[in-house]
Scaffold this motif. Structure first.
Motif, PDB file in Angstrom:
ATOM      1  N   GLU A 195       0.835  -1.204   0.000  1.00  0.00           N
ATOM      2  CA  GLU A 195       0.000   0.000   0.000  1.00  0.00           C
ATOM      3  C   GLU A 195       0.868   1.251   0.000  1.00  0.00           C
ATOM      4  N   MET A 196       1.942   1.235   0.756  1.00  0.00           N
ATOM      5  CA  MET A 196       2.840   2.385   0.787  1.00  0.00           C
ATOM      6  C   MET A 196       3.543   2.545  -0.555  1.00  0.00           C
ATOM      7  N   ARG A 197       3.921   1.418  -1.150  1.00  0.00           N
ATOM      8  CA  ARG A 197       4.590   1.469  -2.451  1.00  0.00           C
ATOM      9  C   ARG A 197       3.674   2.099  -3.509  1.00  0.00           C
ATOM     10  N   ASP A 198       2.370   1.852  -3.375  1.00  0.00           N
ATOM     11  CA  ASP A 198       1.402   2.404  -4.331  1.00  0.00           C
ATOM     12  C   ASP A 198       1.034   3.852  -4.008  1.00  0.00           C
ATOM     13  N   MET A 199       0.858   4.138  -2.716  1.00  0.00           N
ATOM     14  CA  MET A 199       0.269   5.417  -2.327  1.00  0.00           C
ATOM     15  C   MET A 199       1.278   6.426  -1.755  1.00  0.00           C
ATOM     16  N   ASN A 200       2.365   5.935  -1.144  1.00  0.00           N
ATOM     17  CA  ASN A 200       3.331   6.833  -0.503  1.00  0.00           C
ATOM     18  C   ASN A 200       4.730   6.237  -0.622  1.00  0.00           C
ATOM     19  N   PRO A 201       5.219   6.084  -1.865  1.00  0.00           N
ATOM     20  CA  PRO A 201       6.480   5.343  -2.075  1.00  0.00           C
ATOM     21  C   PRO A 201       7.688   5.986  -1.416  1.00  0.00           C
ATOM     22  N   GLN A 202       7.722   7.316  -1.347  1.00  0.00           N
ATOM     23  CA  GLN A 202       8.889   7.963  -0.753  1.00  0.00           C
ATOM     24  C   GLN A 202       9.008   7.650   0.733  1.00  0.00           C
ATOM     25  N   ALA A 203       7.870   7.539   1.414  1.00  0.00           N
ATOM     26  CA  ALA A 203       7.911   7.194   2.833  1.00  0.00           C
ATOM     27  C   ALA A 203       8.467   5.788   3.032  1.00  0.00           C
TER      28      ALA A 203
END
Length: 274
Positions: free
Chosen positions: A166-174
């Motif tokens: 989910e982070m890779r899709d929506m918030n990759p920099q985080a």
């Protein structure tokens, strides 16, 4: 009696005792000095703690400068196009300084040292530089504590890979930042405990906020340092927590340790019946 400068860079919990020992030694050797000792207080401490330390040097042959280190250790930049003849350039931390005395005017190489340290004078008031350090550290180490809790809880739920997706899709920099920075924390966690408590003091005394938020952040690092195998990690000799997944696993192991009596020991909540 001999050195021109002292940089105080110790675990924040040792900042006061370190300065007190130096002030006592300076008191005993005050007549041996030809120029004032320049004491740079560069620890991660609150403005109030910085002012308390500054009081130790009143009446002594010393110049007290309040400061903070914002950024990591110096490292060489990559040379353009692998040009071995290019002069070396360094990525350096920023070092804001404050107080009535400025490093650039200090005797014995003050201007050179001020430039070498990448420092800048931001105020004539002691505590301003320490306060700036506290505010900056809250945005980095505070956020890291949130990430540690999130990844550890996801690991406990069995959804760590789903969280990363989910982070890779929506918030990759985080996610990229977490994978790069979180594994570097375990060897430093023990000294971040007091730093987070100093941030809590700063935000309470200077900003009017309650202390609970960053006391909670301090507890995250205290748990890592004292209740998990990650507390045994040292720079250059790493075994656990070198990846995001293993760091979350080690935190989970420390937070939920099965006891012989069938209970589960949760350092944050006490014993939970198994």
């Amino acid at each position: 009696s001999e050195c021109d400068y002292i940089f105080s860079i110790v675990p924040p919990s040792d900042a006061y005792s370190n300065a007190r020992g130096i002030a006592l030694a300076l008191q005993s050797n005050r007549h041996a000095r030809r120029t004032p000792l320049v004491f740079l207080e560069l620890n991660a401490i609150s403005p109030r703690t910085a002012k308390t330390i500054a009081d130790l040097f009143r009446g002594l042959p010393a110049i007290f400068i309040d400061g903070g280190i914002i950024g990591g250790p110096p490292r060489l930049k990559s040379k353009p196009n692998n040009d071995d003849d290019a002069p070396p350039e360094w990525i350096r931390a920023n070092i804001p300084l404050s107080g009535p005395e400025q490093l650039i005017y200090a005797p014995t190489s003050g201007p050179h040292l001020a430039a070498l340290l990448n420092s800048r004078h931001i105020s004539n008031e002691i505590g301003k530089a320490s306060g700036l350090k506290m505010c900056f550290a809250a945005t980095t180490k505070g956020f890291s504590a949130i990430l540690i809790q999130s990844f550890t809880t996801a690991s406990s739920l069995g959804v760590l890979e789903d969280l990363k997706k989910e982070m890779r899709d929506m918030n990759p920099q985080a996610l990229i930042g977490a994978e790069r920075s979180l594994p570097s924390i375990p060897p430093k966690a023990y000294r971040w405990v007091r730093e987070m408590e100093e941030i809590a003091d700063t935000f309470s005394e200077e900003g009017g906020f309650e202390e609970q938020l960053f006391l909670g952040v301090a507890h995250v690092y205290k748990t890592m340092a004292e209740d998990t195998v990650l507390g045994d990690e040292r720079f250059g000799d790493r075994e656990r927590g070198t990846t995001l997944d293993d760091l979350a696993e080690a935190m989970k192991e420390g937070l939920f340790i099965t006891q012989r009596d069938g209970t589960v020991d949760d350092p944050g909540k006490g014993h939970i019946e198994g």
